[in-house]
Design a protein around this motif. Structure first.
Motif, PDB file in Angstrom:
ATOM      1  N   ASP A  77      -8.719 -41.786  34.136  1.00 37.35           N
ATOM      2  CA  ASP A  77     -10.082 -42.223  33.832  1.00 37.35           C
ATOM      3  C   ASP A  77     -10.741 -42.650  35.142  1.00 37.35           C
ATOM      4  OD1 ASP A  77     -12.419 -43.385  32.924  1.00 37.35           O
ATOM      5  OD2 ASP A  77     -11.454 -44.672  31.444  1.00 37.35           O
ATOM      6  N   LEU A  78     -11.877 -42.043  35.490  1.00 38.99           N
ATOM      7  CA  LEU A  78     -12.542 -42.352  36.757  1.00 38.99           C
ATOM      8  C   LEU A  78     -13.055 -43.784  36.809  1.00 38.99           C
ATOM      9  CD1 LEU A  78     -14.543 -39.026  37.290  1.00 38.99           C
ATOM     10  CD2 LEU A  78     -12.432 -39.747  38.429  1.00 38.99           C
ATOM     11  N   LYS A  79     -13.225 -44.430  35.652  1.00 40.31           N
ATOM     12  CA  LYS A  79     -13.684 -45.821  35.637  1.00 40.31           C
ATOM     13  C   LYS A  79     -12.578 -46.798  35.987  1.00 40.31           C
ATOM     14  CE  LYS A  79     -15.034 -45.884  31.354  1.00 40.31           C
ATOM     15  NZ  LYS A  79     -14.525 -44.550  30.996  1.00 40.31           N
ATOM     16  N   PHE A  80     -11.348 -46.353  35.935  1.00 42.80           N
ATOM     17  CA  PHE A  80     -10.217 -47.262  36.141  1.00 42.80           C
ATOM     18  C   PHE A  80     -10.154 -47.716  37.600  1.00 42.80           C
ATOM     19  CE2 PHE A  80      -5.617 -47.913  37.016  1.00 42.80           C
ATOM     20  CZ  PHE A  80      -5.414 -48.990  36.155  1.00 42.80           C
ATOM     21  N   GLU A  81     -10.012 -49.045  37.803  1.00 42.22           N
ATOM     22  CA  GLU A  81      -9.971 -49.634  39.140  1.00 42.22           C
ATOM     23  C   GLU A  81      -8.754 -50.520  39.306  1.00 42.22           C
ATOM     24  OE1 GLU A  81     -13.746 -51.546  39.717  1.00 42.22           O
ATOM     25  OE2 GLU A  81     -14.802 -49.630  40.031  1.00 42.22           O
ATOM     26  N   ASP A  82      -7.637 -50.103  38.744  1.00 42.05           N
ATOM     27  CA  ASP A  82      -6.357 -50.794  38.865  1.00 42.05           C
ATOM     28  C   ASP A  82      -6.382 -52.186  38.249  1.00 42.05           C
ATOM     29  OD1 ASP A  82      -3.671 -50.585  39.539  1.00 42.05           O
ATOM     30  OD2 ASP A  82      -3.931 -51.696  41.407  1.00 42.05           O
ATOM     31  N   GLU A  83      -7.251 -52.377  37.257  1.00 37.99           N
ATOM     32  CA  GLU A  83      -7.234 -53.641  36.526  1.00 37.99           C
ATOM     33  C   GLU A  83      -5.941 -53.747  35.721  1.00 37.99           C
ATOM     34  OE1 GLU A  83     -10.065 -50.881  34.124  1.00 37.99           O
ATOM     35  OE2 GLU A  83      -9.460 -51.209  36.185  1.00 37.99           O
ATOM     36  N   LYS A  84      -5.592 -54.979  35.332  1.00 39.10           N
ATOM     37  CA  LYS A  84      -4.354 -55.177  34.592  1.00 39.10           C
ATOM     38  C   LYS A  84      -4.571 -54.865  33.124  1.00 39.10           C
ATOM     39  CE  LYS A  84      -0.431 -58.271  33.874  1.00 39.10           C
ATOM     40  NZ  LYS A  84       0.205 -59.566  34.199  1.00 39.10           N
ATOM     41  N   THR A  85      -3.980 -53.778  32.695  1.00 42.75           N
ATOM     42  CA  THR A  85      -4.009 -53.361  31.294  1.00 42.75           C
ATOM     43  C   THR A  85      -2.574 -53.053  30.881  1.00 42.75           C
ATOM     44  OG1 THR A  85      -4.333 -51.026  31.843  1.00 42.75           O
ATOM     45  CG2 THR A  85      -6.316 -52.378  31.592  1.00 42.75           C
ATOM     46  N   SER A  86      -2.362 -52.708  29.627  1.00 39.69           N
ATOM     47  CA  SER A  86      -0.979 -52.580  29.183  1.00 39.69           C
ATOM     48  C   SER A  86      -0.800 -51.481  28.141  1.00 39.69           C
ATOM     49  CB  SER A  86      -0.476 -53.917  28.614  1.00 39.69           C
ATOM     50  OG  SER A  86      -1.268 -54.319  27.508  1.00 39.69           O
ATOM     51  N   THR A  87       0.470 -51.228  27.845  1.00 41.39           N
ATOM     52  CA  THR A  87       0.875 -50.312  26.785  1.00 41.39           C
ATOM     53  C   THR A  87       1.839 -51.063  25.880  1.00 41.39           C
ATOM     54  OG1 THR A  87       0.740 -48.465  28.338  1.00 41.39           O
ATOM     55  CG2 THR A  87       1.912 -48.070  26.268  1.00 41.39           C
ATOM     56  N   VAL A  88       1.615 -50.993  24.571  1.00 38.62           N
ATOM     57  CA  VAL A  88       2.470 -51.688  23.609  1.00 38.62           C
ATOM     58  C   VAL A  88       3.005 -50.668  22.608  1.00 38.62           C
ATOM     59  CG1 VAL A  88       2.599 -53.484  21.849  1.00 38.62           C
ATOM     60  CG2 VAL A  88       1.151 -53.821  23.866  1.00 38.62           C
ATOM     61  N   GLY A 106      -9.929 -51.024  31.360  1.00 39.95           N
ATOM     62  CA  GLY A 106     -10.663 -52.242  31.016  1.00 39.95           C
ATOM     63  C   GLY A 106      -9.748 -53.448  30.977  1.00 39.95           C
ATOM     64  N   GLU A 107     -10.027 -54.426  31.812  1.00 40.39           N
ATOM     65  CA  GLU A 107      -9.178 -55.599  31.980  1.00 40.39           C
ATOM     66  C   GLU A 107      -8.715 -56.166  30.640  1.00 40.39           C
ATOM     67  OE1 GLU A 107      -7.007 -58.358  34.059  1.00 40.39           O
ATOM     68  OE2 GLU A 107      -8.238 -56.809  34.996  1.00 40.39           O
ATOM     69  N   GLY A 108      -7.395 -56.283  30.488  1.00 41.25           N
ATOM     70  CA  GLY A 108      -6.805 -56.883  29.304  1.00 41.25           C
ATOM     71  C   GLY A 108      -6.674 -55.969  28.102  1.00 41.25           C
ATOM     72  N   ASN A 109      -7.156 -54.758  28.190  1.00 38.47           N
ATOM     73  CA  ASN A 109      -7.076 -53.835  27.049  1.00 38.47           C
ATOM     74  C   ASN A 109      -5.691 -53.212  26.923  1.00 38.47           C
ATOM     75  OD1 ASN A 109      -9.723 -54.260  26.224  1.00 38.47           O
ATOM     76  ND2 ASN A 109     -10.534 -52.607  27.488  1.00 38.47           N
ATOM     77  N   LYS A 110      -5.425 -52.601  25.754  1.00 37.73           N
ATOM     78  CA  LYS A 110      -4.098 -52.058  25.478  1.00 37.73           C
ATOM     79  C   LYS A 110      -4.195 -50.656  24.879  1.00 37.73           C
ATOM     80  CE  LYS A 110      -2.327 -56.658  24.259  1.00 37.73           C
ATOM     81  NZ  LYS A 110      -1.738 -57.482  23.166  1.00 37.73           N
ATOM     82  N   THR A 111      -3.242 -49.827  25.224  1.00 43.17           N
ATOM     83  CA  THR A 111      -2.929 -48.636  24.436  1.00 43.17           C
ATOM     84  C   THR A 111      -1.812 -49.042  23.482  1.00 43.17           C
ATOM     85  OG1 THR A 111      -3.536 -47.129  26.225  1.00 43.17           O
ATOM     86  CG2 THR A 111      -2.057 -46.276  24.515  1.00 43.17           C
ATOM     87  N   ILE A 112      -1.984 -48.771  22.194  1.00 45.08           N
ATOM     88  CA  ILE A 112      -1.060 -49.296  21.189  1.00 45.08           C
ATOM     89  C   ILE A 112      -0.442 -48.152  20.389  1.00 45.08           C
ATOM     90  CG2 ILE A 112      -0.834 -50.775  19.156  1.00 45.08           C
ATOM     91  CD1 ILE A 112      -3.209 -52.396  20.204  1.00 45.08           C
ATOM     92  N   ILE A 113       0.874 -48.137  20.319  1.00 44.93           N
ATOM     93  CA  ILE A 113       1.637 -47.175  19.528  1.00 44.93           C
ATOM     94  C   ILE A 113       2.388 -47.957  18.460  1.00 44.93           C
ATOM     95  CG2 ILE A 113       3.351 -45.330  19.567  1.00 44.93           C
ATOM     96  CD1 ILE A 113       0.969 -44.711  21.343  1.00 44.93           C
ATOM     97  N   GLY A 114       2.289 -47.542  17.206  1.00 41.38           N
ATOM     98  CA  GLY A 114       2.893 -48.299  16.110  1.00 41.38           C
ATOM     99  C   GLY A 114       4.384 -48.086  15.953  1.00 41.38           C
ATOM    100  N   ASN A 115       4.882 -48.289  14.749  1.00 38.47           N
ATOM    101  CA  ASN A 115       6.308 -48.176  14.447  1.00 38.47           C
ATOM    102  C   ASN A 115       6.646 -46.782  13.896  1.00 38.47           C
ATOM    103  OD1 ASN A 115       6.709 -50.985  15.017  1.00 38.47           O
ATOM    104  ND2 ASN A 115       5.942 -51.465  12.973  1.00 38.47           N
ATOM    105  N   ASN A 116       7.873 -46.358  14.167  1.00 35.27           N
ATOM    106  CA  ASN A 116       8.423 -45.132  13.580  1.00 35.27           C
ATOM    107  C   ASN A 116       7.562 -43.904  13.876  1.00 35.27           C
ATOM    108  OD1 ASN A 116      10.566 -46.659  12.307  1.00 35.27           O
ATOM    109  ND2 ASN A 116       9.038 -47.327  10.818  1.00 35.27           N
ATOM    110  N   ILE A 117       7.189 -43.774  15.119  1.00 31.76           N
ATOM    111  CA  ILE A 117       6.387 -42.649  15.581  1.00 31.76           C
ATOM    112  C   ILE A 117       7.312 -41.555  16.102  1.00 31.76           C
ATOM    113  CG2 ILE A 117       4.578 -41.930  17.186  1.00 31.76           C
ATOM    114  CD1 ILE A 117       3.671 -44.007  15.144  1.00 31.76           C
ATOM    115  N   LEU A 118       6.977 -40.304  15.818  1.00 33.61           N
ATOM    116  CA  LEU A 118       7.661 -39.171  16.443  1.00 33.61           C
ATOM    117  C   LEU A 118       6.643 -38.409  17.270  1.00 33.61           C
ATOM    118  CD1 LEU A 118       9.906 -37.160  17.018  1.00 33.61           C
ATOM    119  CD2 LEU A 118       9.437 -36.088  14.797  1.00 33.61           C
ATOM    120  N   MET A 119       6.845 -38.415  18.587  1.00 36.71           N
ATOM    121  CA  MET A 119       6.021 -37.619  19.490  1.00 36.71           C
ATOM    122  C   MET A 119       6.901 -36.541  20.097  1.00 36.71           C
ATOM    123  SD  MET A 119       3.495 -40.368  21.308  1.00 36.71           S
ATOM    124  CE  MET A 119       2.432 -41.400  20.298  1.00 36.71           C
TER     125      MET A 119
END
Length: 268
Positions: A77-88, A106-119
């Motif tokens: 994402d071109l908007k990303f500026e190495d802010e602290k974000t996370s993956t859950v 976006g500072e403090g935002n998360k990408t969220i993956i739930g339970n019992n996922i098959l990718m």
């Protein structure tokens, strides 16, 4: 007095683990895998050879990462500026070979993956996505940024979902579909551009949904896609003609809140 045996992580000697990473009980880490800083791995997880779990990622219990996975990398994402974000990531997830999941923008935002996922192999989940529970993504399926996928959706191989779209609960997207608008819950979608081909009746039966409710959802499908009514009028008609149940209420709530419009049928 008997001693207590605490299962220890099983780490290959070539793996690289950051000193402040936290590993749960009975974690297995394969050859040349990398666990970055501020990563938390839950109990009984297995991380395959050459997999990388990037910084600020939290993983639940009993997850499996096959060789070549990249989980929690910086967003594309071109908007990303190495802010602290996370993956859950929740419990019981399986990420097959070369799956990629990006952390949020976006500072403090998360990408969220739930339970019992098959990718399956080569699937991709972009920044700021929210993926519900019991979702299946087939090989090379791709979610752009800010996509929301509700519980028990199935996304077919080589399909692509446009940014900011929503995929409804128990929906099924066929292989190689191009999804540029919201997919209502319980529907089957296919094609390029994607179109709704019917109600996901088989999937609903397999999910244990009662026949009476499935009948009401079939009626909802006819109102939404066969009556010719505009969306809001179709929802108002559903309110008048359908018996109330949790799935029916969920469908109407989803339709009231669409922002990109909904996928239509071919005859539309």
């Amino acid at each position: 007095m008997s001693s207590v045996v605490i299962p220890m992580p099983k780490i290959h000697e070539t793996a690289i683990i950051h000193p402040n990473a936290v590993l749960g009980k009975n974690v297995e880490i394969g050859p040349y895998a990398v666990i970055d800083e501020e990563v938390v791995i839950g109990d009984n997880c297995k991380i395959g050879a050459h997999a990388v779990i990037h910084k600020y990622t939290t993983v639940g219990k009993n997850c499996k990462f096959f060789p070549g996975c990249s989980i929690g990398a910086d967003p594309q994402d071109l908007k990303f500026e190495d802010e602290k974000t996370s993956t859950v990531i929740g419990d019981g997830c399986v990420f097959r070979e070369c799956t990629t999941v990006n952390r949020a923008t976006g500072e403090g935002n998360k990408t969220i993956i739930g339970n019992n996922i098959l990718m399956m192999a080569y699937t991709h989940v972009a920044h700021n996505c929210i993926v519900g529970n019991n979702v299946i993504m087939s090989n090379v399926a791709t979610l752009a940024g800010h996509v929301i996928v509700e519980d028990r959706a199935v996304i077919g191989g080589l399909s692509a979902v446009h940014q900011f779209c929503k995929i409804g609960r128990n929906a099924m997207i066929g292989g190689m579909a191009r999804v540029a608008q919201d997919v209502p819950p319980f529907m089957i979608v296919a094609g390029d551009p994607a179109f709704v081909s019917g109600l996901n009746s088989v999937g609903l039966a397999r999910a244990g949904m009662a026949q009476e409710i499935r009948s009401q959802l079939k009626k909802a499908f006819r109102i939404l896609y066969r009556s010719g009514l505009p969306l809001q009028e179709a929802v108002a008609t559903m309110e008048q003609e359908l018996d109330s149940s949790e799935p029916v209420e969920h469908l109407m709530r989803f339709l009231r809140n669409v922002e990109r419009g909904i996928i239509r049928t071919r005859r539309d």
